[in-house]
Scaffold this motif. Structure first.
Motif, PDB file in Angstrom:
ATOM      1  N   ALA A 114     -31.150  28.157   6.554  1.00 13.19           N
ATOM      2  CA  ALA A 114     -31.565  26.814   6.950  1.00 13.19           C
ATOM      3  C   ALA A 114     -31.918  25.986   5.719  1.00 13.19           C
ATOM      4  O   ALA A 114     -32.327  26.504   4.675  1.00 13.19           O
ATOM      5  N   ASN A 115     -31.737  24.713   5.866  1.00 12.86           N
ATOM      6  CA  ASN A 115     -32.066  23.785   4.793  1.00 12.86           C
ATOM      7  C   ASN A 115     -33.578  23.746   4.603  1.00 12.86           C
ATOM      8  O   ASN A 115     -34.337  23.594   5.561  1.00 12.86           O
ATOM      9  N   LYS A 116     -34.004  23.870   3.370  1.00  8.50           N
ATOM     10  CA  LYS A 116     -35.434  23.914   3.112  1.00  8.50           C
ATOM     11  C   LYS A 116     -36.105  22.559   3.334  1.00  8.50           C
ATOM     12  O   LYS A 116     -37.332  22.480   3.446  1.00  8.50           O
ATOM     13  N   TYR A 117     -35.326  21.490   3.371  1.00  9.72           N
ATOM     14  CA  TYR A 117     -35.879  20.162   3.633  1.00  9.72           C
ATOM     15  C   TYR A 117     -35.938  19.849   5.130  1.00  9.72           C
ATOM     16  O   TYR A 117     -36.350  18.751   5.505  1.00  9.72           O
ATOM     17  N   ARG A 118     -35.562  20.761   5.917  1.00  4.94           N
ATOM     18  CA  ARG A 118     -35.572  20.564   7.374  1.00  4.94           C
ATOM     19  C   ARG A 118     -36.972  20.858   7.904  1.00  4.94           C
ATOM     20  O   ARG A 118     -37.464  21.981   7.817  1.00  4.94           O
ATOM     21  N   ARG A 119     -37.601  19.835   8.499  1.00  5.50           N
ATOM     22  CA  ARG A 119     -38.990  19.990   8.946  1.00  5.50           C
ATOM     23  C   ARG A 119     -39.080  20.792  10.238  1.00  5.50           C
ATOM     24  O   ARG A 119     -39.887  21.709  10.351  1.00  5.50           O
ATOM     25  N   PHE A 120     -38.300  20.469  11.233  1.00  2.00           N
ATOM     26  CA  PHE A 120     -38.319  21.158  12.526  1.00  2.00           C
ATOM     27  C   PHE A 120     -36.961  21.832  12.719  1.00  2.00           C
ATOM     28  O   PHE A 120     -35.929  21.162  12.709  1.00  2.00           O
ATOM     29  N   HIS A 121     -36.995  23.141  12.930  1.00  2.00           N
ATOM     30  CA  HIS A 121     -35.765  23.923  13.080  1.00  2.00           C
ATOM     31  C   HIS A 121     -35.402  24.017  14.564  1.00  2.00           C
ATOM     32  O   HIS A 121     -35.476  25.082  15.193  1.00  2.00           O
TER      33      HIS A 121
END
Length: 434
Positions: free
Chosen positions: A334-341
């Protein structure tokens, strides 16, 4: 009224002496008059003017002359004789009309109540609520038996009405607990479009009402999709995203969802919004749980992708501790800048957040929309950030027993077109003999 009299010339009476001789003269008004006065013969075919004048004069005298007292007394006596029976007849007639109208109104109101409860019975049967269904059946049967058994008893009718009103209040309070579902589905022309829409329509038909299905197409409403929606029997709205600048598949879907959000905000639809793509597989229990959401609800989904000859399944969504969200499931890439997965079919929210910011104390008054400027893997997370601030404002579903209720399966196709009117016309000429 003064009487009218004719002035007649003096006529000598019979036996009178005239010039010393007795004459025999009859009255000119006598029928047996032997007067030898010459009269012109009457013209055949035309009435005599003199006789016609006498007839009119007699008619005039008969109308305007005073009558004797005896016939007047007889007419008064006759009117007094008929006045009392006529008044009695009118009184009886009015009483009968009043009784008929009262019985008709009571019968009609009871029949309307019974038909109403039969409709509510069908609705509760569709909802799958067996307890509510049995209560409605019992109330309807009991009310109908009592009414038919004692239709002439006013107290029994009042009891029936009161009982039906109590059942009506209980049923309405139960139905009010069901929140309004707003299901948004963007669709476009592709080989599996008819199959996907029919499958999703059958799932939504099993969901208890009230439910609104908003189907969004690009550029124009296709007749095939419109015909399918009419045949589903669902309450739907078929709208169009007319932004021709959206050429990419991802940005096209974003534009369609934003059109649906704008439609909900404009018409102030109060319910729970859920983005249900037509190519996903849904459990019918999901929509029952979605109605429990107060602000924002989320759940885990299963993503099935095909890599070569192998299928890969990834679980994505929240880690729950009861109804609290304490973490997120990811596949490690997952993208580390993604706040809510979370993905689009893995959450739902209250529609009043879109058009009533004061109720939810939103920091900004900007409309909540999907941003096509964000990267594809960050679009869903950036949208959720506009709805909630953190995980404390989320509800995890289901809270007691987490399970998979949505399957996202990526089915590819080598063809980007779909047959006209969804009919396959090729390879229909080959016939295999039996």
């Amino acid at each position: 009224m003064a009487s009218i009299r004719r002035t007649l010339s003096p006529v000598p009476r019979a036996g009178a002496l005239m010039n010393g001789e007795a004459v025999s003269v009859s009255s000119p008004l006598s029928r047996t008059s032997n007067c030898a006065q010459p009269h012109p013969p009457p013209v055949v075919g035309f009435p005599d003017s003199h006789s016609l004048f006498h007839k009119l004069e007699g008619l005039f005298l008969g109308l305007f002359s005073r009558r004797s007292g005896r016939p007047l007394e007889r007419s008064k006596h006759k009117s007094r004789v008929w006045r009392k029976p006529l008044s009695n007849f009118l009184a009886c007639f009015m009483v009968g009309v009043f009784i008929g109208i009262a019985s008709f109104i009571s019968t009609k109101s009871s029949s309307v109540n019974l038909s109403k409860y039969q409709a509510l019975e069908e609705m509760s049967h569709m909802a799958g609520d067996t307890r509510l269904l049995s209560n409605v059946k019992e109330n309807v049967m009991l009310a109908s038996d009592e009414y038919l058994g004692s239709a002439d008893n006013a107290t029994a009718v009042e009891k029936d009405v009161k009982m039906l009103n109590r059942a009506d209040e209980a049923l309405n309070s139960t139905l009010k607990l069901r929140k309004f579902l707003i299901v948004v589905t963007p669709t476009y022309a592709r080989p599996f479009q008819a199959y996907f829409l029919n499958r999703l329509a059958h799932v939504l038909k099993m969901v208890p009402s009230p439910l609104l299905w908003i189907v969004v197409e690009q550029t124009a409403q296709s007749p095939e999709t419109a015909d399918l929606l009419r045949k589903t029997g669902l309450m739907y709205r078929h709208i169009v995203c007319d932004d021709n600048n959206l050429t990419d598949a991802n940005t096209r879907v974003i534009g369609q969802r934003n059109v649906a959000l704008s439609h909900i905000e404009k018409h102030r639809l109060d319910g729970i919004v859920y983005f249900a793509d037509d190519d996903n597989i849904y459990s019918s229990n999901l929509f029952d749980l979605v109605r429990q959401i107060r602000r924002f609800g989320t759940w885990t989904i299963a993503k099935v992708t095909q890599g070569g000859s192998e299928l890969h399944c990834v679980i994505e969504g929240p880690v729950c501790n009861g109804s609290e969200v304490i973490g997120w499931h990811t596949d490690g890439r997952a993208n580390k800048y993604r706040r809510f997965h979370a993905d689009m079919p893995g959450f739902a929210f209250n529609s009043t957040i879109l058009w009533d910011p004061d109720r939810w104390h939103r920091r900004t008054l900007e409309p909540i929309r999907l941003r096509d400027t964000a990267k594809e893997e960050l679009q869903v997370s950036s949208f959720i950030e506009q709805v909630v601030e953190d995980e404390t404002q989320m509800e995890c579903l289901p809270a007691d027993n987490p399970s998979i209720m949505v399957w996202q399966i990526q089915l590819g196709s080598a063809n980007s077109y779909y047959p006209h009117h969804w009919l396959v016309k090729s390879n229909l000429d080959a016939v295999v003999p039996l």
